[in-house]
Design an enzyme around this catalytic site. Structure first.
Site, short mmCIF file in Angstrom:
data_model
loop_
_atom_site.label_atom_id
_atom_site.label_comp_id
_atom_site.label_asym_id
_atom_site.label_seq_id
_atom_site.Cartn_x
_atom_site.Cartn_y
_atom_site.Cartn_z
N ASP A 1 0.83 -1.22 0.00
CA ASP A 1 0.00 0.00 0.00
C ASP A 1 0.85 1.26 0.00
O ASP A 1 0.67 2.15 -0.83
CB ASP A 1 -0.91 0.03 1.24
CG ASP A 1 -1.96 -1.06 1.23
OD1 ASP A 1 -2.67 -1.19 0.22
OD2 ASP A 1 -2.06 -1.78 2.24
N ARG B 1 0.38 2.14 16.35
CA ARG B 1 -0.07 3.20 15.43
C ARG B 1 0.06 4.62 15.97
O ARG B 1 0.56 5.49 15.27
CB ARG B 1 -1.51 2.93 14.97
CG ARG B 1 -1.70 1.70 14.11
CD ARG B 1 -0.67 1.59 13.03
NE ARG B 1 -1.05 0.62 12.00
CZ ARG B 1 -0.22 0.10 11.13
NH1 ARG B 1 1.07 0.43 11.16
NH2 ARG B 1 -0.62 -0.75 10.22
N ASP C 1 -6.88 1.11 11.32
CA ASP C 1 -5.64 1.90 11.37
C ASP C 1 -5.84 3.34 10.89
O ASP C 1 -5.21 4.26 11.41
CB ASP C 1 -4.54 1.20 10.57
CG ASP C 1 -4.03 -0.04 11.30
OD1 ASP C 1 -4.06 -0.01 12.54
OD2 ASP C 1 -3.62 -1.00 10.63
N1 ARG Z 1 -6.74 -6.33 13.25
C1 ARG Z 1 -5.59 -5.67 13.76
C2 ARG Z 1 -5.95 -4.32 14.27
O1 ARG Z 1 -6.92 -3.76 13.85
C3 ARG Z 1 -4.42 -5.64 12.78
C4 ARG Z 1 -4.61 -4.74 11.59
C5 ARG Z 1 -3.40 -4.55 10.68
N2 ARG Z 1 -2.97 -5.76 10.06
C6 ARG Z 1 -2.49 -5.89 8.81
N3 ARG Z 1 -2.12 -7.07 8.46
N4 ARG Z 1 -2.41 -4.90 7.99
O2 ARG Z 1 -5.29 -3.80 15.13
#
Ligand code: ARG
Length: 393
Positions: free
Chosen positions: A12, A91, A120
């Protein structure tokens, strides 16, 4: 026009570098990769890619901040619906560091590569908006799919880690590794062994169990097998031992903030070991009422973290409560690691509320007869109700 992109080196964000120029007209794209305990090779790969494709690249060390977040999490036994919070605690730290770069660069905007379906985007933007930045989210705004991105990268000769055969979206940090996408999105599909990198399958784990000892001081792990370790090394070391024994895999259905249910796969050996040990030690030193109330606090805490709402005043208040309880969470726990399982088998603490003298089958420190009066009253209302039920209902 200048933009700073939170950069992981993945599909991404790598595609985003190009789209920020091509579709948004930025003439300067700066990438910032934040080190939250990534494996060295991952970090170097992101750095290399950032330097190659962006106009400028920053690698920022946030391991110290991340370890503080991990310690907070251990004290709170942090999990959301059974998901050992990993991505979620990283994050806000990443966002803060990226914002700092954007401020010093006097950038016109900050960007992230999150989709419009996950959590995220919310976690990043809650921080970015605090600084009143213009936020650009190409994947969300252009409604992109991973398939489209893989094809775009191919056509433009951009090197990315995902392929059509292995389209997984992986997020990792010192604490956990998350794998999403591709055929894993079918909840009826059993994941292939290839998605796991930190853990051996329990079948292939050693035939002999291993007992390890973890020592805590005020809720924070400080030693393994009586050897004091740097906080960072301690987690790394447990990831290694636990991974070898196939510990810390999760395959679950998770409720995202938006309400979407998602199939999630995780690996987190050290997290499973440490939280199991920490919970066990708490049972030894905290009172029944503390334990009961802390569970409610933990659930609220985990939800705030999962939602990316750690700027809410409630978060500070909950942490104040948790820290108060942790004053006595000092001691040790021994755990048996065996083929995917981790089981507390012994524990000790100078703050134990446990009294062998009182509870033992073999001592007379308490006159057992004293309980007779207690037993006579215990369950009284229930007994009256049962009689009424028989006679009147
Ligand atoms: N489900 C997890 C969260 O919302 C991980 C999300 C990110 N994972 C990924 N493989 N891009 O915190």
């Amino acid at each position: 026009m200048k933009v700073v992109l939170a950069y992981s080196g993945g599909l991404d964000t790598t595609v985003c570098i190009f789209l920020l120029r091509e579709r948004y007209g930025f003439d300067e794209v700066i990438t910032a990769t934040v080190d939250i305990g990534l494996p060295e090779s991952e970090l170097r790969r992101a750095e290399e890619r950032g330097k190659r494709y962006a106009d400028r690249h920053y690698t920022i060390d946030a391991r110290k901040e991340f370890l503080e977040a991990i310690h907070r999490l251990i004290k709170a036994n942090g999990d959301y619906e059974g998901y050992v919070l990993g991505t979620a605690i990283a994050r806000p730290i990443i966002a803060e560091k990226v914002a700092e770069v954007a401020i010093s660069e006097k950038a016109d905007a900050v960007a992230h590569g999150c989709t419009g379906k996950g959590n995220d985007q919310l976690r990043f933007e809650n921080v970015f908006r605090q600084y009143n930045f213009r936020v650009v989210a190409p994947v969300r705004e252009l409604n992109l799919t991973r398939e489209w991105e893989i094809e775009y990268a191919r056509q433009h000769g951009i090197e990315v880690p995902a392929t059509k055969e292995r389209p997984y979206s992986v997020d990792e940090n010192l604490w956990s590794r998350s794998i999403e996408g591709g055929n894993l999105e079918n909840p009826a599909f059993i994941p292939p062994e290839e998605i796991y990198e930190w853990t051996t399958s329990p079948e292939k784990a050693p035939e002999r169990p291993e007992v390890i000892k973890i020592s805590f001081e005020k809720g924070v792990p400080v030693a393994v097998n009586d050897r004091e370790l740097e906080p960072f090394e301690l987690v790394r070391f447990l990831n290694e031992i636990g991974g070898r024994h196939g510990i810390g895999r999760t395959d679950m259905i998770e409720d995202r903030v938006l309400g979407l249910k998602a199939r999630e796969n995780y690996e987190h050996p050290a997290a499973t070991i440490l939280i199991t040990a920490h919970r066990d030690l708490e049972r030894l030193v905290l009172s029944r009422r503390e334990l009961k109330f802390k569970k409610i606090v933990e659930e609220e805490w985990a939800e705030l973290v999962y939602y990316g709402l750690t700027n809410d005043p409630l978060y500070e208040a909950l942490n104040a409560f948790i820290d108060k309880t942790q004053e006595r969470v000092t001691g040790w726990v021994k755990l048996r690691l065996y083929k995917g399982s981790v089981m507390p088998v012994a524990r000790g603490s100078e703050f134990a509320l446990y009294s062998e003298e009182l509870v033992s089958f073999d001592t007379k420190a308490i006159d057992q007869k004293l309980s007779e009066g207690f037993a006579a009253f215990h369950g009284l209302q229930g007994r009256i109700y049962q009689r009424l039920k028989r006679e009147r209902l």
